[in-house]
Design a protein around this motif. Structure first.
Motif, PDB file in Angstrom:
ATOM      1  N   LEU A  93      42.991  57.530  -8.062  1.00 14.00           N
ATOM      2  CA  LEU A  93      42.424  57.377  -6.720  1.00 14.00           C
ATOM      3  C   LEU A  93      41.715  56.031  -6.598  1.00 14.00           C
ATOM      4  O   LEU A  93      41.852  55.334  -5.590  1.00 14.00           O
ATOM      5  CB  LEU A  93      41.449  58.515  -6.423  1.00 14.00           C
ATOM      6  CG  LEU A  93      40.752  58.458  -5.053  1.00 14.00           C
ATOM      7  CD1 LEU A  93      41.771  58.592  -3.935  1.00 14.00           C
ATOM      8  CD2 LEU A  93      39.683  59.537  -4.935  1.00 14.00           C
ATOM      9  N   THR A  94      40.985  55.643  -7.629  1.00 12.78           N
ATOM     10  CA  THR A  94      40.290  54.355  -7.616  1.00 12.78           C
ATOM     11  C   THR A  94      41.288  53.202  -7.519  1.00 12.78           C
ATOM     12  O   THR A  94      41.084  52.242  -6.765  1.00 12.78           O
ATOM     13  CB  THR A  94      39.426  54.200  -8.873  1.00 12.78           C
ATOM     14  OG1 THR A  94      38.489  55.286  -8.948  1.00 12.78           O
ATOM     15  CG2 THR A  94      38.660  52.886  -8.849  1.00 12.78           C
ATOM     16  N   LEU A  95      42.390  53.300  -8.295  1.00 16.13           N
ATOM     17  CA  LEU A  95      43.417  52.262  -8.235  1.00 16.13           C
ATOM     18  C   LEU A  95      44.021  52.170  -6.834  1.00 16.13           C
ATOM     19  O   LEU A  95      44.216  51.073  -6.297  1.00 16.13           O
ATOM     20  CB  LEU A  95      44.523  52.553  -9.255  1.00 16.13           C
ATOM     21  CG  LEU A  95      44.168  52.428 -10.741  1.00 16.13           C
ATOM     22  CD1 LEU A  95      45.374  52.816 -11.593  1.00 16.13           C
ATOM     23  CD2 LEU A  95      43.713  51.024 -11.074  1.00 16.13           C
ATOM     24  N   GLY A  96      44.322  53.332  -6.252  1.00 13.59           N
ATOM     25  CA  GLY A  96      44.914  53.338  -4.914  1.00 13.59           C
ATOM     26  C   GLY A  96      43.975  52.781  -3.864  1.00 13.59           C
ATOM     27  O   GLY A  96      44.388  52.023  -2.984  1.00 13.59           O
ATOM     28  N   VAL A  97      42.698  53.152  -3.948  1.00 11.14           N
ATOM     29  CA  VAL A  97      41.712  52.652  -2.989  1.00 11.14           C
ATOM     30  C   VAL A  97      41.562  51.140  -3.123  1.00 11.14           C
ATOM     31  O   VAL A  97      41.488  50.406  -2.125  1.00 11.14           O
ATOM     32  CB  VAL A  97      40.353  53.350  -3.199  1.00 11.14           C
ATOM     33  CG1 VAL A  97      39.260  52.679  -2.370  1.00 11.14           C
ATOM     34  CG2 VAL A  97      40.455  54.821  -2.827  1.00 11.14           C
ATOM     35  N   PHE A  98      41.538  50.660  -4.359  1.00 16.67           N
ATOM     36  CA  PHE A  98      41.425  49.218  -4.574  1.00 16.67           C
ATOM     37  C   PHE A  98      42.642  48.485  -4.008  1.00 16.67           C
ATOM     38  O   PHE A  98      42.505  47.437  -3.369  1.00 16.67           O
ATOM     39  CB  PHE A  98      41.280  48.919  -6.071  1.00 16.67           C
ATOM     40  CG  PHE A  98      41.023  47.477  -6.378  1.00 16.67           C
ATOM     41  CD1 PHE A  98      39.784  46.906  -6.149  1.00 16.67           C
ATOM     42  CD2 PHE A  98      42.028  46.682  -6.895  1.00 16.67           C
ATOM     43  CE1 PHE A  98      39.538  45.560  -6.420  1.00 16.67           C
ATOM     44  CE2 PHE A  98      41.802  45.342  -7.174  1.00 16.67           C
ATOM     45  CZ  PHE A  98      40.552  44.781  -6.939  1.00 16.67           C
ATOM     46  N   GLY A  99      43.835  49.048  -4.230  1.00 15.94           N
ATOM     47  CA  GLY A  99      45.045  48.442  -3.683  1.00 15.94           C
ATOM     48  C   GLY A  99      45.036  48.415  -2.172  1.00 15.94           C
ATOM     49  O   GLY A  99      45.427  47.410  -1.551  1.00 15.94           O
ATOM     50  N   ALA A 100      44.587  49.518  -1.541  1.00 13.88           N
ATOM     51  CA  ALA A 100      44.502  49.554  -0.074  1.00 13.88           C
ATOM     52  C   ALA A 100      43.499  48.530   0.433  1.00 13.88           C
ATOM     53  O   ALA A 100      43.732  47.854   1.444  1.00 13.88           O
ATOM     54  CB  ALA A 100      44.108  50.955   0.386  1.00 13.88           C
ATOM     55  N   ALA A 101      42.366  48.394  -0.263  1.00 17.98           N
ATOM     56  CA  ALA A 101      41.353  47.420   0.142  1.00 17.98           C
ATOM     57  C   ALA A 101      41.897  45.998   0.061  1.00 17.98           C
ATOM     58  O   ALA A 101      41.649  45.166   0.938  1.00 17.98           O
ATOM     59  CB  ALA A 101      40.104  47.565  -0.730  1.00 17.98           C
ATOM     60  N   MET A 102      42.662  45.709  -0.992  1.00 18.19           N
ATOM     61  CA  MET A 102      43.261  44.381  -1.135  1.00 18.19           C
ATOM     62  C   MET A 102      44.299  44.130  -0.032  1.00 18.19           C
ATOM     63  O   MET A 102      44.428  43.014   0.479  1.00 18.19           O
ATOM     64  CB  MET A 102      43.918  44.233  -2.504  1.00 18.19           C
ATOM     65  CG  MET A 102      42.953  44.169  -3.676  1.00 18.19           C
ATOM     66  SD  MET A 102      41.837  42.742  -3.611  1.00 18.19           S
ATOM     67  CE  MET A 102      40.313  43.525  -3.073  1.00 18.19           C
ATOM     68  N   PHE A 103      45.023  45.188   0.344  1.00 17.81           N
ATOM     69  CA  PHE A 103      45.990  45.055   1.442  1.00 17.81           C
ATOM     70  C   PHE A 103      45.282  44.644   2.729  1.00 17.81           C
ATOM     71  O   PHE A 103      45.724  43.738   3.444  1.00 17.81           O
ATOM     72  CB  PHE A 103      46.738  46.368   1.650  1.00 17.81           C
ATOM     73  CG  PHE A 103      47.543  46.420   2.922  1.00 17.81           C
ATOM     74  CD1 PHE A 103      48.821  45.888   2.966  1.00 17.81           C
ATOM     75  CD2 PHE A 103      47.028  46.992   4.075  1.00 17.81           C
ATOM     76  CE1 PHE A 103      49.565  45.917   4.133  1.00 17.81           C
ATOM     77  CE2 PHE A 103      47.764  47.033   5.246  1.00 17.81           C
ATOM     78  CZ  PHE A 103      49.034  46.498   5.273  1.00 17.81           C
ATOM     79  N   TYR A 104      44.160  45.315   3.027  1.00 16.42           N
ATOM     80  CA  TYR A 104      43.398  44.966   4.217  1.00 16.42           C
ATOM     81  C   TYR A 104      42.925  43.513   4.146  1.00 16.42           C
ATOM     82  O   TYR A 104      43.011  42.767   5.126  1.00 16.42           O
ATOM     83  CB  TYR A 104      42.166  45.871   4.342  1.00 16.42           C
ATOM     84  CG  TYR A 104      42.415  47.187   5.019  1.00 16.42           C
ATOM     85  CD1 TYR A 104      42.725  47.257   6.370  1.00 16.42           C
ATOM     86  CD2 TYR A 104      42.310  48.384   4.316  1.00 16.42           C
ATOM     87  CE1 TYR A 104      42.939  48.470   6.997  1.00 16.42           C
ATOM     88  CE2 TYR A 104      42.518  49.605   4.929  1.00 16.42           C
ATOM     89  CZ  TYR A 104      42.828  49.646   6.273  1.00 16.42           C
ATOM     90  OH  TYR A 104      43.029  50.844   6.880  1.00 16.42           O
ATOM     91  N   GLY A 105      42.419  43.109   2.969  1.00 19.53           N
ATOM     92  CA  GLY A 105      41.885  41.760   2.828  1.00 19.53           C
ATOM     93  C   GLY A 105      42.925  40.691   3.071  1.00 19.53           C
ATOM     94  O   GLY A 105      42.683  39.727   3.807  1.00 19.53           O
ATOM     95  N   ASP A 106      44.111  40.858   2.470  1.00 24.91           N
ATOM     96  CA  ASP A 106      45.138  39.844   2.630  1.00 24.91           C
ATOM     97  C   ASP A 106      45.815  39.916   3.995  1.00 24.91           C
ATOM     98  O   ASP A 106      46.293  38.897   4.502  1.00 24.91           O
ATOM     99  CB  ASP A 106      46.195  40.000   1.523  1.00 24.91           C
ATOM    100  CG  ASP A 106      46.492  38.667   0.844  1.00 24.91           C
ATOM    101  OD1 ASP A 106      45.566  37.845   0.748  1.00 24.91           O
ATOM    102  OD2 ASP A 106      47.644  38.442   0.439  1.00 24.91           O
ATOM    103  N   SER A 107      45.855  41.115   4.591  1.00 25.02           N
ATOM    104  CA  SER A 107      46.525  41.228   5.896  1.00 25.02           C
ATOM    105  C   SER A 107      45.781  40.477   6.985  1.00 25.02           C
ATOM    106  O   SER A 107      46.355  40.172   8.035  1.00 25.02           O
ATOM    107  CB  SER A 107      46.657  42.709   6.285  1.00 25.02           C
ATOM    108  OG  SER A 107      45.382  43.292   6.519  1.00 25.02           O
ATOM    109  N   MET A 108      44.505  40.175   6.750  1.00 24.96           N
ATOM    110  CA  MET A 108      43.774  39.381   7.733  1.00 24.96           C
ATOM    111  C   MET A 108      44.291  37.946   7.789  1.00 24.96           C
ATOM    112  O   MET A 108      44.170  37.263   8.818  1.00 24.96           O
ATOM    113  CB  MET A 108      42.282  39.387   7.396  1.00 24.96           C
ATOM    114  CG  MET A 108      41.624  40.748   7.515  1.00 24.96           C
ATOM    115  SD  MET A 108      39.890  40.716   7.000  1.00 24.96           S
ATOM    116  CE  MET A 108      39.447  42.454   7.221  1.00 24.96           C
TER     117      MET A 108
END
Length: 617
Positions: A93-108
């Motif tokens: 879950l931590t890995l998935g949350v971190f990956g989703a957070a990175m997706f948000y960061g780069d999608s900006m």
């Protein structure tokens, strides 16, 4: 199939499809200029990176791991958590949350770099227009984000044909330039990439960070799988998108070998002067579509995160009465817009933005590979030798790209990392805070079944009133605070009392037959366990219509039902051993600003009664 394939071309491939605007330019800049060794080596690296990462990894491998048809890192995390050993589920879950957070960061960064790189083509029309690049880009981006509240259904019909024209144009432009220097096709051989890497290893390592720009958007192939299906995406990629991209990269490479002076804008210099204005216009449309795909993806991921308990309730507006997937999230629309405006004003050029682009999405790709280990080993039951033979090489390639992008941190890569870290903190704090609240409720509340028994069959049964009372959002088998407050202040129970406790499955959707589990507590009282998929938004009136068939003699009449909601105030005490005081205060702040439960559950406002309470962490 043709319609789905055309739709996939318009939505899925917008990000990766606009990479030729800046990728080769940035690679040559990182390599130190134009030389046969640099050009042949770089274009060979781009080709084989696309083959290995996008075609082999995502199209052929990762897309097999669909979660009931859905893709994306959160869907993959839910699927991996379902099959992995229990002791590892929190880690996953931590890995998935971190990956989703990175997706948000780069999608900006995607809307900013895409649009500004397209607008920069106007400088070839008139160099004096350079001072208008930033204002024009801001006007386009403002219009794009403002358009979101109107829904993407009507605009989406144009996406496919425009992007089809875009990819055909990429291929035609590429072939035209290759004809002038066909020898560039020798770079298809990976030996040129090998020679380039061994000739100057340090330079090649830095160049890899720019080569990765050709791969951004690869994650979208998997994330958007639920919209179109595997086969249309695979067919579109292999038949049109992949060949068009390769031809254009090779065409640009042939051009810079013939005319090294065009290195500053090899994409726009690839066409004759009469075609420049149409190409700039087409590029602007293509980048708008690429940005739209990223924004829509952020909306969808936000909906998933809320349902999985990783974000507080956020108002979601459905923009289509026919397509449930078309949603608009006002807060998520505003936040990236502010970030994109900051990026455009701060970096001011695609060159500077390219220095910040890639590191976060490279991290997401690595996490996807790590999660795929659990899919192959625990779900597909591959033998350890086969699992490691596939996962280890992919992980090494991902690590290579992550490390090569690490030098971008000081040049602007700090922004997506900072944004991702902030979101990761919010998501983990909300998830842990919810667990604490549920545990606190279990510790402080009464068990529901014994209390109902004592209230309805004891020596002094509670007075009953007509109608139905529904208590949504409770904890399974525990008495909702709203029920106790109603007893305390009004001294009555309704004839029918329905106590609902919801949970989210690790699957996107739950069928109507499996959505509710009813337990008769006697004397007109029922405990209902409600299950939703992570792609669904809870709708309590729809659940009540399902219960009509389960509760004998009861009919759902909206005018006869009252909904009792508990509005608990979270108080950060600092006494918890689980979270620090500042995280408790962050959780309390998020809870205060979450969307109203009545709106989130689609309840009629005039039938809702809210009862206040307090939870001390």
């Amino acid at each position: 199939m043709p319609a789905l394939a055309l739709g996939a071309i318009g939505v899925v491939f917008g990000d990766i499809g606009t990479s030729p605007l800046y990728t080769l330019r940035e690679c040559l800049k990182a390599a130190g200029g134009v030389s046969p060794t640099n050009v042949y080596g770089i274009v060979s690296l781009i080709l084989w990176s696309i083959i290995v990462v996008v075609t082999l990894k995502y199209v052929c491998f990762v897309m097999r791991a669909d979660n009931d048809g859905e893709g994306g890192i959160l869907a993959l995390t839910a699927l991996a958590s379902e099959v992995a050993p229990v002791r590892l589920r929190r880690v996953l879950l931590t890995l998935g949350v971190f990956g989703a957070a990175m997706f948000y960061g780069d999608s900006m960064i995607t809307p900013a770099i895409s649009v500004i790189s397209a607008v920069e083509g106007v400088t070839l029309i008139d160099p004096h227009l350079s001072e208008w690049i930033v204002p024009i880009a801001l006007v386009i981006l403002t219009g794009l984000f403002d358009l979101q509240k109107r829904g993407t259904g009507a605009v989406g019909k144009l996406f496919g044909p425009v992007m089809l024209l875009w990819f055909v144009a990429l291929a035609v432009i590429g072939v035209t330039n290759i004809v002038g220097r066909p020898g560039i096709l020798l770079a298809v051989s990976p030996t040129y990439a090998f020679v380039f890497a061994t000739h100057a290893p340090a330079t090649a390592f830095i160049v890899l960070g720019s080569v990765f720009l050709a791969l951004t958007g690869g994650e979208a192939l998997y994330a958007d799988m639920g919209h179109f299906g595997k086969t249309p995406i695979r067919v579109s990629w292999l038949v049109l998108v992949f060949p068009a991209l390769v031809l254009n990269y090779f065409g640009q490479a042939a051009l810079v070998l013939s005319k090294p002076s065009v290195i500053s804008q090899p994409f726009f210099e690839s066409v004759p002067s009469w075609a420049l204005i149409p190409l700039v216009v087409l590029s602007a449309f293509a980048t708008i579509i690429a940005s739209q795909a990223v924004i829509s993806g952020a909306f969808s991921m936000t909906k998933q995160a809320v349902q999985l308990g990783l974000l507080p309730r956020i108002p979601v507006v459905h923009t289509s009465s026919d397509e449930i997937g078309q949603v608009y999230v006002p807060f998520i629309n505003l936040t990236p817009y502010v970030a994109v405006v900051f990026l455009v004003l701060f970096f001011r050029s695609s060159d500077n933005l390219a220095a910040a682009y890639g590191i976060a999405v490279a991290s997401t790709m690595l996490l996807t590979t790590l999660l795929m280990y659990f899919i192959t080993h625990c779900l597909w039951r591959w033998k350890p030798v086969a699992t490691f033979a596939v996962i280890v090489p992919m992980a090494l390639v991902d690590l290579l790209f992550v490390s090569s992008n690490a030098n971008k941190v000081m040049d602007g890569g700090w922004f997506p990392l900072l944004a991702g870290a902030a979101l990761f903190t919010i998501m983990t704090t909300w998830h842990k805070g919810r667990e604490m609240v549920v545990q606190q409720i279990r510790d402080d509340s009464l068990e529901l079944a014994p209390l109902i028994q004592s209230l309805t069959t004891g020596e002094h049964p509670v007075m009953r009133t007509q109608g139905t009372a529904v208590f949504p959002g409770g904890v399974a088998d525990m008495t909702p605070s709203a029920f106790l407050h109603n007893l305390k202040h009004n001294g009555v129970m309704h004839q029918i009392n329905i106590f609902m406790a919801g949970s989210t499955d690790n699957t996107p959707h739950v069928s109507d037959d499996d959505k509710v589990a009813l337990k008769d507590l006697g004397n007109g009282c029922y405990s209902v366990a409600v299950r939703h998929g992570f792609m669904e938004i809870p709708n309590i009136p729809d659940v009540l219509r399902l219960l009509e068939r389960r509760i004998p003699g009861w009919h759902y009449d909206p005018a006869d039902v009252s909904f009792f909601l508990g509005r608990d105030t979270i108080v950060a005490t600092g006494k918890s051993h689980v979270m620090s005081l500042w995280r408790e205060r962050l959780f309390a702040f998020l809870a205060r600003n979450a969307a109203q439960a009545a709106e989130y559950f689609s309840l009629p406002p005039n039938r809702v009664v809210e009862m206040g309470g307090q939870v001390n962490l």
